[in-house]
Design an enzyme around this catalytic site. Structure first.
Site, PDB file in Angstrom:
ATOM      1  N   GLU A 175       0.857  -1.183   0.000  1.00 52.19           N
ATOM      2  CA  GLU A 175       0.000   0.000   0.000  1.00 52.19           C
ATOM      3  C   GLU A 175       0.888   1.227   0.000  1.00 52.19           C
ATOM      4  OE1 GLU A 175      -3.779   2.146   2.234  1.00 52.19           O
ATOM      5  OE2 GLU A 175      -2.857   0.388   3.160  1.00 52.19           O
ATOM      6  N   ASN A 220     -11.986  -3.041  -0.127  1.00 52.84           N
ATOM      7  CA  ASN A 220     -10.839  -3.267   0.746  1.00 52.84           C
ATOM      8  C   ASN A 220     -11.255  -3.747   2.129  1.00 52.84           C
ATOM      9  OD1 ASN A 220      -8.212  -3.040   2.023  1.00 52.84           O
ATOM     10  ND2 ASN A 220      -8.961  -1.123   2.883  1.00 52.84           N
ATOM     11  N   GLU A 221     -11.746  -2.839   2.951  1.00 51.55           N
ATOM     12  CA  GLU A 221     -12.012  -3.162   4.347  1.00 51.55           C
ATOM     13  C   GLU A 221     -13.418  -2.694   4.705  1.00 51.55           C
ATOM     14  OE1 GLU A 221      -8.571  -3.365   7.629  1.00 51.55           O
ATOM     15  OE2 GLU A 221      -9.429  -1.361   7.420  1.00 51.55           O
ATOM     16  N   CYS A 261      -6.363   1.213   2.297  1.00 47.78           N
ATOM     17  CA  CYS A 261      -7.338   2.300   2.363  1.00 47.78           C
ATOM     18  C   CYS A 261      -7.274   3.248   1.178  1.00 47.78           C
ATOM     19  CB  CYS A 261      -7.164   3.056   3.671  1.00 47.78           C
ATOM     20  SG  CYS A 261      -7.568   2.074   5.134  1.00 47.78           S
TER      21      CYS A 261
END
Length: 657
Positions: A49, A375-376, A244
């Protein structure tokens, strides 16, 4: 010492010698002929990331910050220089729709008297090395046939010139000009100066400086030492680009892969979502130039023999920030991005996106097999959007495996909702994340022993043992955290039938520009080193094996018994047994490994041991190899290997079968 005290001290020593029992030898049984699970090539991988200056200022080797003047403050990173000059000036011009992805350029007006110029500070400075070449380039044009010569200098932190060259733009058309500099000094905090000679005006864009010694010597490529650290891990996959940043703080700032491919000068820069995420580690100069884009990620994966795992936005911004979502009936552009990405990676050159891949230099497919949807994310809104994505992708590309979010936590209401719901939907792969104290990793080494064997596969997509908190700078990559991760990873390997992938996070951190700690690899502008956590990852990934076999003590899996944690597997191509075992106790453990099954009575073995007596010990630039594996020989006699495991140690034992 007084006589009486001396007497009682001697008596105490005698008593201790007489009544301290001999150290127990633990017998551990390994069943060679009872294969339990196949270990996939993707078992151990890396997650990249762009956080902690991991891309611009890190893996992407560009040395010039804000090279195209597209930061929110157009001249951030640049400084006007005057040495007796009068009349020089700078003007930022925005072309608007004429060049939407890169609208700004800089017009420089130079006077005859004195010296007028610019300097660029780089990413916390520029790391340059003595006797190394650096390639300068600029896209420029002359205004009204002005004869302007640009004198290019590398200067060290003291302002001394350590390399120089020149270019002379001519003509009214934009053109790329190139020149090489040879540095005659080494400096972590060098800068780039551009001096203008001659009267008139010149337009500049995409001012660039790269080390010539990039990974595989690719012009405009990646920083060689950082890629080498990844290659040395022999990762099974590379998950990218996040994290993120896939989501963005809002949807306007989400990661859009199509804006990261094609000509570098046509890629649209955006702010990095970690720019101001943490007040104590604010980085207002943190942007994404996308010189490291999706093509480069695929190429990097191929270079190091890893399967690519791209993650795409599913119509949801970061739920910790804005929680902005696209209505479910307006998801078509997002879904089309996913379908087009698969075509870019795998499609023939006759297709639109396959043709672009070929034009960029890779006619053959990248063999994409997996893609992440979101992603999350969490909650019903994620399930609603994932359902639409899954239907569209599976309909056109049924063989593509989908990685699905289970949210940011490893348990609790949010996790349970997604875990239950996605299992009922027969999801392919569930992505679980855990940033927890080291004690959690020790207590959860048996987490997957009781998971449903018929359900979705598991991806331990982001994990790290946090010794203090998140991410206040006091959380270090110490040996305590690394040993706890090693113990936990034996449980991942033991359950390789359902745990198919795992990756530590985050991967990289610039020592002068990080936002989050701990991190696997630390670097500055010239050097880099692996943490103890890195060497744990390397020991697992370099000793992957192909088939899990049972390893037990007292007829039970070894997941904390007497502070031991273990897994075992067979490496079929090399016909070897691999045992991984962590001793988390402060004393030596005496072990007898008894091997039951087909093998020679006596055999050669090797041990690789990672250890330190001080649990707070760390690697550093001053001591980059304080905690690294040490090799030693061992021997099997009568199918038994007798050895000692040092205190606070993680060992990998390989036995020739």
């Amino acid at each position: 010492m007084e006589p009486n005290k001396r007497f009682f001290f001697s008596l105490l020593l005698l008593f201790t010698a007489l009544y301290t029992p001999a150290q127990t030898t633990h017998t551990i049984q390994v069943q060679l002929n009872e294969p339990r699970a196949t270990i996939r090539p993707t078992m151990w991988g890396v997650f990249f990331e762009d956080i902690n200056l991991a891309a611009d200022g890190g893996l992407y080797a560009e040395l010039v910050k804000n090279r195209s003047f597209e930061f929110n403050v157009p001249l951030m990173g640049w400084k006007e220089q005057k040495k007796g000059s009068t009349g020089g000036s700078l003007l930022v011009i925005n072309r608007g729709k004429e060049k939407e992805n890169n609208p700004r350029f800089l017009r420089v007006k130079n006077a005859v008297t004195g010296n007028y110029g610019l300097s660029n500070e780089g990413f916390r400075g520029m790391g340059v090395e003595k006797n190394k070449y650096y390639d300068f380039s600029v896209i420029a044009r002359s205004v009204k046939d002005a004869k302007i010569k640009m004198r290019i200098e590398l200067v060290n932190a003291k302002g001394e010139v350590i390399g120089s060259t020149s270019v002379e733009p001519s003509g009214a058309a934009w053109k790329k000009y190139k020149a090489a500099l040879l540095s005659n000094g080494t400096d972590q905090k060098a800068q780039l100066n551009i001096w203008f000679e001659g009267k008139g005006e010149v337009d500049l864009d995409m001012v660039s400086l790269f080390p010539r010694d990039t990974w595989k010597n690719r012009p405009g490529g990646l920083r060689a030492d950082l890629v080498q650290l990844l290659a040395d891990l022999k990762p099974g996959f590379v998950r990218f680009p996040g994290g993120c940043i896939v989501e963005g703080r809002d949807l306007a700032n989400r990661y859009q892969w199509k804006k990261t491919v094609g000509n570098v000068e046509d890629r649209e820069l955006i702010i990095n979502r970690w720019n101001t995420e943490f007040a104590n580690r604010s980085a207002p100069d943190y942007f994404q130039s996308f010189g490291l884009g999706f093509y480069e990620y695929f190429l990097l994966s191929e270079d190091i023999g890893a399967t690519p795992l791209p993650i795409l936005n599913c119509g949801m911004a970061c739920q910790f920030n804005t929680s902005e979502v696209v209505p479910a009936d307006q998801l078509d552009p997002y879904i089309q991005d996913a379908l087009d990405l698969i075509e870019f990676a795998n499609g023939p050159v006759s297709t639109k996106w396959g043709k672009l891949r070929a034009a960029m230099g890779h006619p053959s497919p990248f063999n994409l097999k997996m893609i992440g949807v979101g992603n999350e994310q969490w909650g019903p809104q994620y399930v609603e959007r994932y359902t639409v994505f899954a239907k569209a992708i599976k309909q056109k590309y049924p063989s593509i495996q989908l990685v699905n979010s289970t949210g940011p936590y490893s348990d609790g209401e949010l996790f349970n909702f997604l875990n239950d719901t996605l299992r009922k939907m027969n999801a392919d792969i569930l992505d679980e994340h855990y940033y927890k104290p080291p004690e959690w990793f020790l207590k959860n080494a048996a987490r997957y022993d009781t998971y449903d064997r018929s359900g979705p596969k598991i991806f331990a997509g982001e994990y790290a043992a946090h010794s203090v908190g998140i991410p206040n700078g006091k959380t270090k990559n110490n040996w305590r955290s690394a040993l706890a991760e090693a113990a936990f990873m034996t449980g991942l390997e033991r359950n390789a039938d359902i745990v198919n992938m795992a990756s530590y996070a985050p991967l990289f951190a610039h020592v002068d520009g990080w936002q989050w700690s701990p991190d696997l690899i630390w670097f500055d502008n010239l050097q880099s080193y692996g943490t103890p956590n890195y060497y744990v990852q390397k020991m697992f990934s370099n000793n992957r094996g192909t088939t899990v076999v049972p390893i037990q003590m007292n007829n039970a899996v070894i997941a904390g018994q007497d502070s031991l944690y273990a897994s075992a597997c067979i490496d079929k191509p090399r016909n070897e047994l691999i045992i991984k075992i962590a001793n988390t106790f402060h004393q030596t453990k005496r072990i007898s490994f008894v091997m039951n099954g087909s093998m020679d009575q006596n055999a050669k073995a090797t041990m690789q041991v990672l250890r330190n007596d001080e649990m707070n010990a760390v690697n550093s630039f001053e001591q980059p190899t304080l905690i690294v594996p040490v090799n030693k020989d061992a021997e099997v006699k009568n199918k038994t290997l007798n050895t000692e495991l040092p205190p606070y140690s993680f060992s990998v034992i390989r036995v020739k079968l």
